[in-house]
Scaffold this motif. Structure first.
Motif, PDB file in Angstrom:
ATOM      1  N   GLU A 132       0.837  -1.207   0.000  1.00 11.20           N
ATOM      2  CA  GLU A 132       0.000   0.000   0.000  1.00 11.20           C
ATOM      3  C   GLU A 132       0.869   1.254   0.000  1.00 11.20           C
ATOM      4  O   GLU A 132       0.550   2.240  -0.677  1.00 11.20           O
ATOM      5  CB  GLU A 132      -0.931  -0.013   1.209  1.00 11.20           C
ATOM      6  CG  GLU A 132      -2.015  -1.081   1.135  1.00 11.20           C
ATOM      7  CD  GLU A 132      -2.837  -1.173   2.415  1.00 11.20           C
ATOM      8  OE1 GLU A 132      -2.530  -0.409   3.369  1.00 11.20           O
ATOM      9  OE2 GLU A 132      -3.772  -2.005   2.466  1.00 11.20           O
ATOM     10  N   ARG A 133       1.956   1.226   0.744  1.00 12.50           N
ATOM     11  CA  ARG A 133       2.830   2.394   0.790  1.00 12.50           C
ATOM     12  C   ARG A 133       3.499   2.635  -0.560  1.00 12.50           C
ATOM     13  O   ARG A 133       3.558   3.776  -1.043  1.00 12.50           O
ATOM     14  CB  ARG A 133       3.884   2.223   1.877  1.00 12.50           C
ATOM     15  CG  ARG A 133       4.908   3.360   1.909  1.00 12.50           C
ATOM     16  CD  ARG A 133       5.777   3.319   3.119  1.00 12.50           C
ATOM     17  NE  ARG A 133       6.841   4.330   3.022  1.00 12.50           N
ATOM     18  CZ  ARG A 133       7.720   4.585   3.989  1.00 12.50           C
ATOM     19  NH1 ARG A 133       7.656   3.920   5.135  1.00 12.50           N
ATOM     20  NH2 ARG A 133       8.649   5.504   3.816  1.00 12.50           N
ATOM     21  N   ARG A 178       0.981   4.126  -2.886  1.00  7.86           N
ATOM     22  CA  ARG A 178       0.732   5.546  -2.618  1.00  7.86           C
ATOM     23  C   ARG A 178       1.855   6.425  -3.135  1.00  7.86           C
ATOM     24  O   ARG A 178       1.618   7.488  -3.709  1.00  7.86           O
ATOM     25  CB  ARG A 178       0.569   5.789  -1.107  1.00  7.86           C
ATOM     26  CG  ARG A 178      -0.716   5.332  -0.498  1.00  7.86           C
ATOM     27  CD  ARG A 178      -0.907   5.950   0.880  1.00  7.86           C
ATOM     28  NE  ARG A 178       0.264   5.805   1.741  1.00  7.86           N
ATOM     29  CZ  ARG A 178       0.482   4.771   2.539  1.00  7.86           C
ATOM     30  NH1 ARG A 178      -0.394   3.785   2.597  1.00  7.86           N
ATOM     31  NH2 ARG A 178       1.575   4.718   3.305  1.00  7.86           N
ATOM     32  N   GLU A 179       3.089   5.965  -2.932  1.00  6.07           N
ATOM     33  CA  GLU A 179       4.238   6.819  -3.218  1.00  6.07           C
ATOM     34  C   GLU A 179       4.676   6.779  -4.680  1.00  6.07           C
ATOM     35  O   GLU A 179       5.208   7.773  -5.192  1.00  6.07           O
ATOM     36  CB  GLU A 179       5.410   6.421  -2.310  1.00  6.07           C
ATOM     37  CG  GLU A 179       5.119   6.686  -0.832  1.00  6.07           C
ATOM     38  CD  GLU A 179       6.236   6.262   0.093  1.00  6.07           C
ATOM     39  OE1 GLU A 179       6.163   6.555   1.307  1.00  6.07           O
ATOM     40  OE2 GLU A 179       7.194   5.601  -0.372  1.00  6.07           O
TER      41      GLU A 179
END
Length: 305
Positions: free
Chosen positions: A86-87, A90-91
């Motif tokens: 997920e990170r 997002r990034e």
């Protein structure tokens, strides 16, 4: 400094030490943004019990002129790997290069012990570290790899498919199954990624001069040849940079899909791409061990991790 990987997003799972650390640094040196994950950070130490950390790997990436970030993740914990995915999403919204170098099971090998002589928890822990962690990582991170065509997955292993076709005498069943499984895993991964233009390979270094191996022989990378007095076969060893250059060269090759589903070695790709080890040599440990000692037999009691 080559920047042929500029703009690429890479993640090296288990990038704390050894081959995976060197790969993370080389990918960063060549322009990729590198996520480095592992269990040992400045605040936490894994069961391996060594001093290298994911932050230390990030420092080396930055010293090489690269960029990245270090994230503590236990890849046996689905929740942690899901949060990692997920990170990254997002990034960056995608993942161009995934290197799965997860292991950390040397203390469970039980060199030369038969299956009934091994603590069953050690056998199962080896399988968890060498197989389960890799499958969990694939499950959560492959959706980012297929986000756009051309994704590359590299499963780090120990031994070529030909060398591991026979039982590795002197090791043990947990270690052997964990490492030999990679040959089948990448065949399945290559099948799953093909529709999306992705490539999956297994990659093995030769007899690696990892931090642990150098410590075991009481030498450093600068004076490693001093160990040849007691261990002559160590002459065919290679630095972690050799396999790091192999992975980075593969990542930069627009025609890398021709290797999908195969198990590759650092020596094999050195011939394809023309790179050398740090000292200008091109060691081929697996061919050497086959010719000198016979297939499936270890170099000595400490192995060649």
């Amino acid at each position: 400094m080559s920047t042929d990987l500029a703009g690429k997003v890479a993640l090296v799972a288990g990038g704390t030490r050894g081959a995976s650390r060197a790969i993370a640094v080389e990918l960063g040196r060549r322009g990729a943004f590198v996520y480095v994950t592992g269990r040992t950070s400045g605040q936490h130490r894994s069961e391996v019990g060594r001093p290298e950390t994911i932050e230390g790997t990030l420092e080396r990436i930055e010293e090489a002129g690269g960029t990245g970030t270090a994230i503590r993740v236990d890849h046996l914990e689905p929740g942690q790997v899901g949060a990692l995915a997920e990170r990254v999403d997002r990034e960056h919204g995608r993942l161009d290069i995934l290197v799965d170098g997860l292991w950390g099971g040397d203390e469970y090998i039980g060199w030369g012990k038969r299956v009934w002589e091994m603590p069953v928890e050690h056998v199962l822990r080896s399988i968890r570290l060498g197989v389960d962690a890799h499958l969990i990582t694939s499950h959560f991170l492959f959706p980012l790899v297929i986000r756009q065509p051309g994704g590359l997955v590299v499963e780090m292993t120990d031994g070529t498919e030909e060398y591991n076709a026979r039982y590795r005498e002197g090791t043990s069943i947990g270690f052997y199954v964990a490492k030999a499984a990679s040959h089948s895993i990448v065949k399945a991964q290559a099948h799953d990624l093909a529709e999306y233009g992705g490539t999956a390979v297994a990659m093995t270094p030769g007899w690696l001069r990892s931090e642990a191996m150098l410590d075991a022989y009481g030498v450093t990378e600068e004076n490693w040849r001093d160990a040849l007095v007691k261990v002559p076969h160590f002459c065919i060893s290679e630095s972690p940079l050799f396999v790091a250059r192999a992975v980075a060269s593969l990542a930069a090759d627009p025609d890398r899909a021709r290797f999908s589903g195969q198990t590759l070695s650092s020596a094999q790709l050195a011939k394809v791409y023309g790179f050398t080890d740090a000292d200008g040599s091109r060691p081929d440990a697996w061919r050497y061990l086959d010719e000198v000692q016979g297939p499936g037999k270890p170099a000595d009691a400490t192995g060649y991790r």
